[in-house]
Design a protein around this motif. Structure first.
Motif, PDB file in Angstrom:
ATOM      1  N   SER A   1       0.736  -1.384  -0.053  1.00  0.00           N
ATOM      2  CA  SER A   1      -0.060   0.093   0.018  1.00  0.00           C
ATOM      3  C   SER A   1       0.820   1.308   0.008  1.00  0.00           C
ATOM      4  CB  SER A   1      -1.071   0.025   1.184  1.00  0.00           C
ATOM      5  OG  SER A   1      -0.493   0.041   2.294  1.00  0.00           O
ATOM      6  N   ARG A   2       1.915   1.188   0.799  1.00  0.00           N
ATOM      7  CA  ARG A   2       2.899   2.511   0.775  1.00  0.00           C
ATOM      8  C   ARG A   2       3.430   2.572  -0.723  1.00  0.00           C
ATOM      9  NH1 ARG A   2       7.765   3.902   0.565  1.00  0.00           N
ATOM     10  NH2 ARG A   2       8.660   1.769   0.574  1.00  0.00           N
ATOM     11  N   LEU A   3       4.023   1.480  -1.288  1.00  0.00           N
ATOM     12  CA  LEU A   3       4.630   1.526  -2.763  1.00  0.00           C
ATOM     13  C   LEU A   3       3.377   2.062  -3.734  1.00  0.00           C
ATOM     14  CD1 LEU A   3       6.731  -1.563  -2.518  1.00  0.00           C
ATOM     15  CD2 LEU A   3       7.489   0.799  -2.723  1.00  0.00           C
ATOM     16  N   LEU A   4       2.259   1.710  -3.658  1.00  0.00           N
ATOM     17  CA  LEU A   4       1.212   1.924  -4.608  1.00  0.00           C
ATOM     18  C   LEU A   4       0.964   3.543  -4.404  1.00  0.00           C
ATOM     19  CD1 LEU A   4      -0.464   1.074  -6.963  1.00  0.00           C
ATOM     20  CD2 LEU A   4      -2.458   0.440  -5.113  1.00  0.00           C
ATOM     21  N   GLY A   5       0.833   3.886  -2.938  1.00  0.00           N
ATOM     22  CA  GLY A   5       0.424   5.314  -2.758  1.00  0.00           C
ATOM     23  C   GLY A   5       1.664   6.186  -3.347  1.00  0.00           C
ATOM     24  N   ALA A   6       2.863   5.839  -3.236  1.00  0.00           N
ATOM     25  CA  ALA A   6       3.943   6.515  -3.581  1.00  0.00           C
ATOM     26  C   ALA A   6       3.886   6.680  -5.169  1.00  0.00           C
ATOM     27  CB  ALA A   6       5.175   5.834  -3.389  1.00  0.00           C
ATOM     28  N   CYS A   7       3.387   5.910  -5.892  1.00  0.00           N
ATOM     29  CA  CYS A   7       3.361   5.704  -7.494  1.00  0.00           C
ATOM     30  C   CYS A   7       2.405   6.875  -7.777  1.00  0.00           C
ATOM     31  CB  CYS A   7       2.644   4.518  -8.115  1.00  0.00           C
ATOM     32  SG  CYS A   7       3.619   3.075  -8.025  1.00  0.00           S
ATOM     33  N   TYR A   8       1.242   7.061  -7.092  1.00  0.00           N
ATOM     34  CA  TYR A   8       0.305   8.292  -7.525  1.00  0.00           C
ATOM     35  C   TYR A   8       0.971   9.470  -7.029  1.00  0.00           C
ATOM     36  CZ  TYR A   8      -3.261   4.937  -8.479  1.00  0.00           C
ATOM     37  OH  TYR A   8      -3.993   3.859  -9.164  1.00  0.00           O
ATOM     38  N   SER A   9       1.687   9.638  -5.715  1.00  0.00           N
ATOM     39  CA  SER A   9       2.011  11.046  -5.543  1.00  0.00           C
ATOM     40  C   SER A   9       3.388  11.403  -6.150  1.00  0.00           C
ATOM     41  CB  SER A   9       2.692  11.013  -3.804  1.00  0.00           C
ATOM     42  OG  SER A   9       3.305   9.882  -3.539  1.00  0.00           O
ATOM     43  N   ASP A  10       4.170  10.355  -6.536  1.00  0.00           N
ATOM     44  CA  ASP A  10       5.452  10.639  -7.465  1.00  0.00           C
ATOM     45  C   ASP A  10       5.081  11.108  -8.817  1.00  0.00           C
ATOM     46  OD1 ASP A  10       7.906  10.988  -7.224  1.00  0.00           O
ATOM     47  OD2 ASP A  10       8.576   9.405  -8.622  1.00  0.00           O
ATOM     48  N   ALA A  11       4.206  10.381  -9.398  1.00  0.00           N
ATOM     49  CA  ALA A  11       3.631  10.953 -10.708  1.00  0.00           C
ATOM     50  C   ALA A  11       3.042  12.378 -10.538  1.00  0.00           C
ATOM     51  CB  ALA A  11       2.419   9.949 -11.084  1.00  0.00           C
ATOM     52  N   LEU A  12       2.215  12.571  -9.676  1.00  0.00           N
ATOM     53  CA  LEU A  12       1.681  13.979  -9.281  1.00  0.00           C
ATOM     54  C   LEU A  12       2.919  15.162  -9.269  1.00  0.00           C
ATOM     55  CD1 LEU A  12      -1.388  13.087  -7.479  1.00  0.00           C
ATOM     56  CD2 LEU A  12      -1.363  13.858  -9.508  1.00  0.00           C
ATOM     57  N   ARG A  13       3.846  14.637  -8.446  1.00  0.00           N
ATOM     58  CA  ARG A  13       4.956  15.567  -8.298  1.00  0.00           C
ATOM     59  C   ARG A  13       5.551  16.064  -9.658  1.00  0.00           C
ATOM     60  NH1 ARG A  13       9.877  14.854  -8.716  1.00  0.00           N
ATOM     61  NH2 ARG A  13      10.005  12.601  -8.902  1.00  0.00           N
ATOM     62  N   LEU A  14       5.548  14.838 -10.675  1.00  0.00           N
ATOM     63  CA  LEU A  14       6.420  15.230 -11.944  1.00  0.00           C
ATOM     64  C   LEU A  14       5.509  15.989 -12.510  1.00  0.00           C
ATOM     65  CD1 LEU A  14       8.037  11.741 -12.729  1.00  0.00           C
ATOM     66  CD2 LEU A  14       9.044  13.924 -12.509  1.00  0.00           C
ATOM     67  N   ALA A  15       3.978  15.842 -12.418  1.00  0.00           N
ATOM     68  CA  ALA A  15       2.970  16.515 -13.444  1.00  0.00           C
ATOM     69  C   ALA A  15       3.181  17.998 -12.781  1.00  0.00           C
ATOM     70  CB  ALA A  15       1.587  16.037 -12.942  1.00  0.00           C
ATOM     71  N   LYS A  16       3.277  18.142 -11.675  1.00  0.00           N
ATOM     72  CA  LYS A  16       3.141  19.763 -11.113  1.00  0.00           C
ATOM     73  C   LYS A  16       4.597  20.318 -11.610  1.00  0.00           C
ATOM     74  CE  LYS A  16       3.335  22.604  -7.029  1.00  0.00           C
ATOM     75  NZ  LYS A  16       3.278  22.603  -5.393  1.00  0.00           N
ATOM     76  N   GLN A  17       5.661  19.691 -11.569  1.00  0.00           N
ATOM     77  CA  GLN A  17       7.144  20.141 -11.850  1.00  0.00           C
ATOM     78  C   GLN A  17       7.102  20.440 -13.384  1.00  0.00           C
ATOM     79  OE1 GLN A  17      10.516  17.402 -11.841  1.00  0.00           O
ATOM     80  NE2 GLN A  17      10.624  17.976  -9.657  1.00  0.00           N
TER      81      GLN A  17
END
Ligand code: AR6
Length: 182
Positions: A93-109
């Motif tokens: 669950s931590r790894l899956l959540g990190a997929c979404y937040s890391d993708a959103l971090r790149l999106a914002k960047q």
């Protein structure tokens, strides 16, 4: 939280057809393509996508990398590597959540305003759809509460059954509709 939930939509269909700024790929650590949504995205984007992925040289589980979208309507593809389901005791669950937040971090960047996610890990990787949806919604909603970008997130499900799960989970997160959720 309700303001964040209102920036989330659920659609049923093929993510490669969506006219959003970025689509997210459920890739594997090699980033060299595969089946499922990964295969569909590479087919629709054309061979230059694989060339760019080769240059990246892979991606660890729980992280994301960005490339161009080539022949897709989307300008970018954000590739992320979901966890393989091992029963729930392997930090999934931590790894899956990190997929979404890391993708959103790149999106914002990258000044991406609109982004669509598939149901990461719920196909070949075997993550149960209900549990994965709770992680996806929680992670995306937490990001949207704290960040103005991206402006809108679409969860693109491949089946009406999966969409119904997303709608139910989103309803449970929304204080305005919670009373109607069993
Ligand atoms: N549009 C939207 N969703 C799709 C599409 C599509 N065109 N095609 C499939 N899905 P999966 P994973 C849904 O297996 O579980 C690959 O070989 C599918 O119904 O694509 O993260 C990679 O290279 C499911 O709900 O990804 C990896 O080796 C969701 O996308 C491995 O599979 C994810 O299913 C990754 O497995």
């Amino acid at each position: 939280m309700s303001g964040a939930i209102e920036r989330i939509a659920v659609v049923t269909g093929d993510i490669t057809r969506l006219a959003v700024d970025a689509i997210v790929n459920a890739a594997n650590e090699s980033l060299l393509g595969g089946g499922g949504v990964d295969g569909a995205i590479h087919r629709a984007a054309g061979p230059k996508l694989l060339d760019e992925c080769r240059e990246i040289g892979g991606c660890p589980t729980g992280e994301a990398r960005i490339t161009g979208g080539y022949e897709l309507a989307a300008r970018y593809v954000i590739h992320t590597v979901g966890p393989v389901w091992h029963g729930g005791t392997a930090d999934e669950s931590r790894l899956l959540g990190a997929c979404y937040s890391d993708a959103l971090r790149l999106a914002k960047q990258n000044a991406i305003e609109t982004i669509a996610f598939p149901a990461i890990s719920t196909g070949v990787y075997g993550y149960p759809i209900e549990a994965a949806t709770v992680v996806a919604v929680r992670s995306v909603a937490a990001w949207l509460v704290a960040n103005e970008a991206p402006r809108a997130v679409t969860f693109c499900c491949f089946s009406a059954r999966d969409s119904a799960v997303y709608q139910r989970v989103l309803g449970a997160f929304n204080p305005r509709t919670r009373a109607r959720v069993p």
